[in-house]
Design a protein around this motif. Sequence first.
Motif, short mmCIF file in Angstrom:
data_model
loop_
_atom_site.label_atom_id
_atom_site.label_comp_id
_atom_site.label_asym_id
_atom_site.label_seq_id
_atom_site.Cartn_x
_atom_site.Cartn_y
_atom_site.Cartn_z
N GLY A 17 0.75 -1.15 0.14
CA GLY A 17 0.00 0.00 -0.30
C GLY A 17 0.77 1.22 -0.04
N GLY A 19 2.13 3.08 2.00
CA GLY A 19 3.30 3.26 3.07
C GLY A 19 4.81 2.81 2.32
N ALA A 22 5.98 5.72 0.99
CA ALA A 22 6.17 6.99 1.51
C ALA A 22 7.64 7.63 1.72
CB ALA A 22 5.87 6.68 2.89
N GLU A 23 8.80 6.63 1.85
CA GLU A 23 10.10 6.97 1.65
C GLU A 23 10.69 7.62 0.68
OE1 GLU A 23 12.16 4.17 4.74
OE2 GLU A 23 9.89 3.48 4.58
N THR A 28 0.96 9.43 1.42
CA THR A 28 0.10 8.42 1.66
C THR A 28 -1.65 8.86 1.82
OG1 THR A 28 0.17 8.52 3.95
CG2 THR A 28 1.82 6.87 3.11
N PHE A 29 -2.43 8.15 1.94
CA PHE A 29 -3.90 8.75 1.82
C PHE A 29 -4.26 9.12 3.18
CE2 PHE A 29 -3.48 5.79 -1.64
CZ PHE A 29 -3.66 6.44 -2.69
N ARG A 30 -3.96 8.23 4.15
CA ARG A 30 -4.72 8.66 5.73
C ARG A 30 -3.79 9.05 6.37
NH1 ARG A 30 -6.79 4.80 2.61
NH2 ARG A 30 -8.98 4.72 2.39
N GLN A 96 -1.67 -1.78 -4.19
CA GLN A 96 -3.10 -1.05 -4.29
C GLN A 96 -2.51 0.38 -5.01
OE1 GLN A 96 -5.33 -1.31 -0.41
NE2 GLN A 96 -3.35 -2.13 0.08
N HIS A 114 -5.73 -1.35 -8.13
CA HIS A 114 -6.38 -0.27 -8.07
C HIS A 114 -5.88 0.91 -9.46
CE1 HIS A 114 -7.23 -0.23 -3.51
NE2 HIS A 114 -7.87 -1.28 -4.14
N PHE A 156 -13.38 4.43 -5.84
CA PHE A 156 -14.53 3.93 -4.84
C PHE A 156 -16.01 3.44 -5.34
CE2 PHE A 156 -11.73 6.32 -1.96
CZ PHE A 156 -11.27 5.43 -1.04
N THR A 181 0.06 -0.81 4.38
CA THR A 181 -1.09 -0.51 4.20
C THR A 181 -2.03 -0.47 5.45
OG1 THR A 181 -3.24 -1.12 2.97
CG2 THR A 181 -1.85 -2.87 3.48
N SER A 182 -2.89 0.67 5.36
CA SER A 182 -3.78 0.65 6.67
C SER A 182 -4.83 -0.25 6.93
CB SER A 182 -4.33 2.17 6.69
OG SER A 182 -5.32 2.00 5.55
N ASN A 206 4.46 -2.63 8.88
CA ASN A 206 3.89 -1.60 8.63
C ASN A 206 4.41 -0.54 9.67
OD1 ASN A 206 1.79 -0.26 7.11
ND2 ASN A 206 0.84 0.14 9.01
N ASP A 208 3.21 1.52 12.00
CA ASP A 208 2.48 1.40 13.13
C ASP A 208 1.43 0.38 13.13
OD1 ASP A 208 0.91 3.01 11.59
OD2 ASP A 208 1.52 4.93 12.68
N GLY A 222 7.85 -0.47 11.72
CA GLY A 222 8.86 0.25 11.38
C GLY A 222 9.02 0.82 9.95
N PRO A 223 9.78 1.36 9.69
CA PRO A 223 9.71 2.00 8.18
C PRO A 223 9.92 0.68 6.99
CG PRO A 223 11.73 2.69 9.25
CD PRO A 223 10.88 1.95 10.31
N1 APR Z 1 6.86 2.21 6.08
C1 APR Z 1 5.79 1.36 6.21
N2 APR Z 1 4.68 1.98 6.49
C2 APR Z 1 4.26 3.17 6.31
C3 APR Z 1 5.26 3.99 6.21
C4 APR Z 1 6.45 3.38 5.95
N3 APR Z 1 7.64 4.42 5.89
N4 APR Z 1 4.71 5.14 6.02
C5 APR Z 1 3.41 5.25 6.53
N5 APR Z 1 3.12 3.64 6.66
C6 APR Z 1 1.84 3.20 6.75
C7 APR Z 1 0.82 4.22 7.55
O1 APR Z 1 1.15 3.82 9.00
C8 APR Z 1 -0.52 3.38 7.12
O2 APR Z 1 -0.99 2.31 7.87
O3 APR Z 1 1.31 2.87 5.52
C9 APR Z 1 -0.23 2.77 5.65
C10 APR Z 1 -1.00 3.54 4.64
O4 APR Z 1 -2.24 3.67 4.56
P1 APR Z 1 -3.02 4.61 3.63
O5 APR Z 1 -2.81 5.84 3.67
O6 APR Z 1 -4.71 4.37 4.28
O7 APR Z 1 -2.77 3.80 2.29
P2 APR Z 1 -3.23 2.43 1.65
O8 APR Z 1 -3.64 1.27 2.80
O9 APR Z 1 -2.42 2.04 0.51
O10 APR Z 1 -4.70 2.86 0.93
C11 APR Z 1 -5.66 1.79 0.24
O11 APR Z 1 -7.34 3.39 0.03
O12 APR Z 1 -7.55 5.75 -0.83
C12 APR Z 1 -7.70 4.37 -1.21
O13 APR Z 1 -7.33 3.43 -3.34
C13 APR Z 1 -6.54 4.24 -2.33
O14 APR Z 1 -4.96 2.19 -2.60
C14 APR Z 1 -5.46 3.23 -1.75
C15 APR Z 1 -6.31 2.44 -0.59
#
Ligand code: APR
Length: 237
Positions: A17, A19, A22-23, A28-30, A96, A114, A156, A181-182, A206, A208, A222-223
């Motif tokens: 997902g 995350g 992110a680096e 990310t989305f949320r 995703q 996606h 969605f 992914t969240s 993940n 967290d 962790g990252p």
């Molecule tokens: N390393 C690991 N995990 C990380 C990092 C990192 N450096 N930075 C953030 N995260 C984690 C966050 O803690 C969170 O749990 O990645 C997750 C990102 O979650 P979302 O922003 O919800 O993204 P995702 O799960 O991919 O969303 C799913 O939602 O909006 C829709 O279609 C969109 O594909 C997307 C789907």
Amino acid sequence: MTGKPDPRIRNIVILTGAGVSAESGVPTFRGPDGLWEGHRVEDVALPEAFRRNPLLVQRFYDERRAALSRVEPNAAHLALARLDAEWSGALLLVTQNVDDLHERAGSKRLLHMHGELKRALCTGCGAASPWSADLSGAPACPRCAAAALRPDIVWFGEMPYHMDIIEAAIDACDLFVSIGTSGAVYPAAGFVDHARSCGARTLELNLDRSAGTPMFGEVRHGPAGALVPEFVAEMLG
Ligand code: APR
């Protein structure tokens, strides 16, 4: 997972997902700096939003597509590409993410459930084509010439891509890994349950705790840039 390769593991399914990117600098989305913080989902990521205001939606995705040229794959993408190249058993990487960082890192056994920023879908004839320009100038579909292109992104309420292949791979997997992914969006959020019911080991990597955390057999926080290379090194021994 104990730090040594487990000889019983042959078939792996990995879900990524936002995350994992992110680096690399892809938001990310949320969460506090998440993409959805500055935009209402209902303004950009619903089919009705596109029908209501196509230009706004085009511009939102045009910006995100343009931003891809300013980011690079990180250590997590590169480690997953190494696993793909060196793992002799079955492997499927399901993302995703709509960015292209997994393929730029070298992953081949990859499905975008996606959709992809770098593809466009014609709402006239239904053809999907590779796309790297802006969509907001109403360009013509390469197949039917209608100016009716939308980003090839699963919004969605729409059906994710490749679900038959993904479900079959999960049926047969020995290990299911979820990275960054969240666990907030189905059907991806349900893959861990499916994998467990088929007897697979399950691992979450993940930053967290996520909504899915209680469903995993093993969880590492962790990252991704640190956790994923470590995991891949364990798998390859
Ligand atoms: N390393 C690991 N995990 C990380 C990092 C990192 N450096 N930075 C953030 N995260 C984690 C966050 O803690 C969170 O749990 O990645 C997750 C990102 O979650 P979302 O922003 O919800 O993204 P995702 O799960 O991919 O969303 C799913 O939602 O909006 C829709 O279609 C969109 O594909 C997307 C789907």
